[in-house]
Design an enzyme around this catalytic site. Structure first.
Site, short mmCIF file in Angstrom:
data_model
loop_
_atom_site.label_atom_id
_atom_site.label_comp_id
_atom_site.label_asym_id
_atom_site.label_seq_id
_atom_site.Cartn_x
_atom_site.Cartn_y
_atom_site.Cartn_z
N CYS A 264 0.82 -1.20 0.00
CA CYS A 264 0.00 0.00 0.00
C CYS A 264 0.86 1.27 0.00
CB CYS A 264 -0.99 -0.04 1.17
SG CYS A 264 -2.43 1.02 0.92
N HIS A 354 -3.68 -5.15 0.24
CA HIS A 354 -3.42 -5.65 1.59
C HIS A 354 -3.44 -7.17 1.63
CE1 HIS A 354 -3.94 -1.82 4.03
NE2 HIS A 354 -4.27 -1.45 2.81
N GLU A 356 -2.47 -9.09 3.95
CA GLU A 356 -2.83 -9.65 5.27
C GLU A 356 -4.32 -9.89 5.35
OE1 GLU A 356 -4.36 -5.81 5.64
OE2 GLU A 356 -2.40 -6.39 4.89
#
Length: 380
Positions: A264, A354, A356
């Protein structure tokens, strides 16, 4: 300034956009006033993770899903120490949460953290307006904060723009902390906190990585004092054009050829370090259903996004940089926005989204394994 009021569903509220468009509804969460950039998030679930994502600092988030709050709020799913959004806009808030993990309602948590919101407005119409006109400055006013429309519009127009905003330092940790490896420790990573989400070091820890999370202002000496096998640059809020410090730090890491991974904001920092520009998107990508193609494999992934800026790098060629050859590794299939970069002559890569993925999807989890592979290759 806000005034917390429980059970405020009957209190009138207005959402005012800088172009003069006004939506009227009811207060949701705290009562008072708040300002920020109005943006929309397309996730059908995961509002707790969204609200506690530091990348949403100084933004009023519009939930495109019509009903919000069904699963309540718990103490386990926060992605940081607090809610970071400056305001929250929903259409139909759940009256009663219904989930075995819920400890209180979303409304209660918004009140407890003094977050001004609005409910009962046509969020579909608002989203269409933002898609057409672009993300813009906005304000939410409820209760005694409501005044004449012309006055409210003028107050919104007096607020700072997101372009040119430097926000990463105000959301980052002030002190270094360590997330231990799960099981056998295999690597040490220095993670630069530009607005990191809690799930990110956890995903690395699951792969045997001891993660040292450092402040955004960390020096090169502080980074290498932890003897890292790799360096990670996190997500974060604001305009990457203001992040000269992180760019200088990443440049130093690239000069040492230490394995590097950014997500990001970290992707935008890598872009700048390689000599590319950045620019503000019209309305950005926010949500957990964005299609991205990994150009190295041809695979299409459904990914989680939260960004309003992007890297200006050529899609159709390999670029020569001071750190060797670089190419765009990932691209958004909706609008051809650069979604990833990689160096071909040394171990460094980044993605704009992202991996995660709290609260999902998990299509991009392999990127943490790719980071591990870079560190294994460097060690070998």
């Amino acid at each position: 300034m806000t005034t917390s009021t429980r059970g405020a569903s009957k209190v009138p509220a207005v959402l005012v956009l800088e172009d003069g468009r006004i939506f009227r509804g009811r207060a949701y969460g705290a009562v008072g006033e708040t300002f920020g950039e109005a943006v929309f998030s397309t996730g059908m679930t995961g509002y707790q993770e969204t609200l506690t994502d530091p990348s949403y600092d100084r933004q009023i988030v519009v939930a495109t899903a019509p009903q919000i709050g069904n699963t309540g709020w718990n103490d386990e799913d926060d992605e940081s120490r607090r809610i970071w959004v400056s305001g929250y806009v929903v259409r139909d808030p759940a009256r009663v949460p219904s989930n075995w993990r819920a400890q209180r309602s979303l409304d209660d948590e918004l009140v407890a953290q003094d977050i001004v919101g609005i409910s009962g407005i046509d969020t579909r119409a608002l989203t269409r307006h933002l898609r057409k006109r672009g993300s813009m400055r906005a304000g939410i006013f409820s209760g005694e904060a409501i005044a004449a429309e012309s006055e409210l519009v003028a107050r919104v127009q007096a607020q700072p723009h997101m372009k040119g905003a430097s926000l990463y330092e105000e959301v980052a940790t002030k002190e270094t902390y360590v997330v231990p490896a799960v099981g056998e420790k295999k690597f040490t990573v220095a993670a630069i906190d530009l607005g990191i989400k809690g799930m990110t070091p956890h995903r690395m820890a699951q792969r045997g990585i001891e993660v040292h999370v450092l402040p955004a202002t960390a020096s090169v000496d502080e980074v290498y004092a932890v003897e890292p096998d790799g360096v990670f640059f996190s997500n974060g809020p604001g305009d990457p054009a203001t992040a000269d410090g992180p760019v200088a730090l990443m440049t130093a890491v690239l000069e040492r050829k230490t394995p590097l991974f950014g997500i990001c904001f970290g992707n935008q920092i890598l872009g700048r370090a390689l000599g590319f520009g950045t620019y503000k998107l019209k309305y950005g990508h926010r949500g957990i259903n964005q299609p991205v193609q990994d150009r190295t494999t041809g695979k299409v992934e459904v990914t989680a996004h939260n960004h309003g800026f992007a890297v200006d790098a050529p899609l159709d060629k390999v670029s020569e940089t001071k750190f060797g050859r670089a190419e765009v590794s990932h691209v958004c299939l909706n609008d051809d926005v650069v979604e990833g970069l990689q160096l071909l002559d040394q171990p460094a890569f980044s993605v704009q989204y992202h991996p995660e993925a709290a609260a999902g999807p998990h299509d991009a989890a392999y990127l943490f394994d790719r980071f591990v592979s870079l560190m294994e290759g460097q060690r070998a």
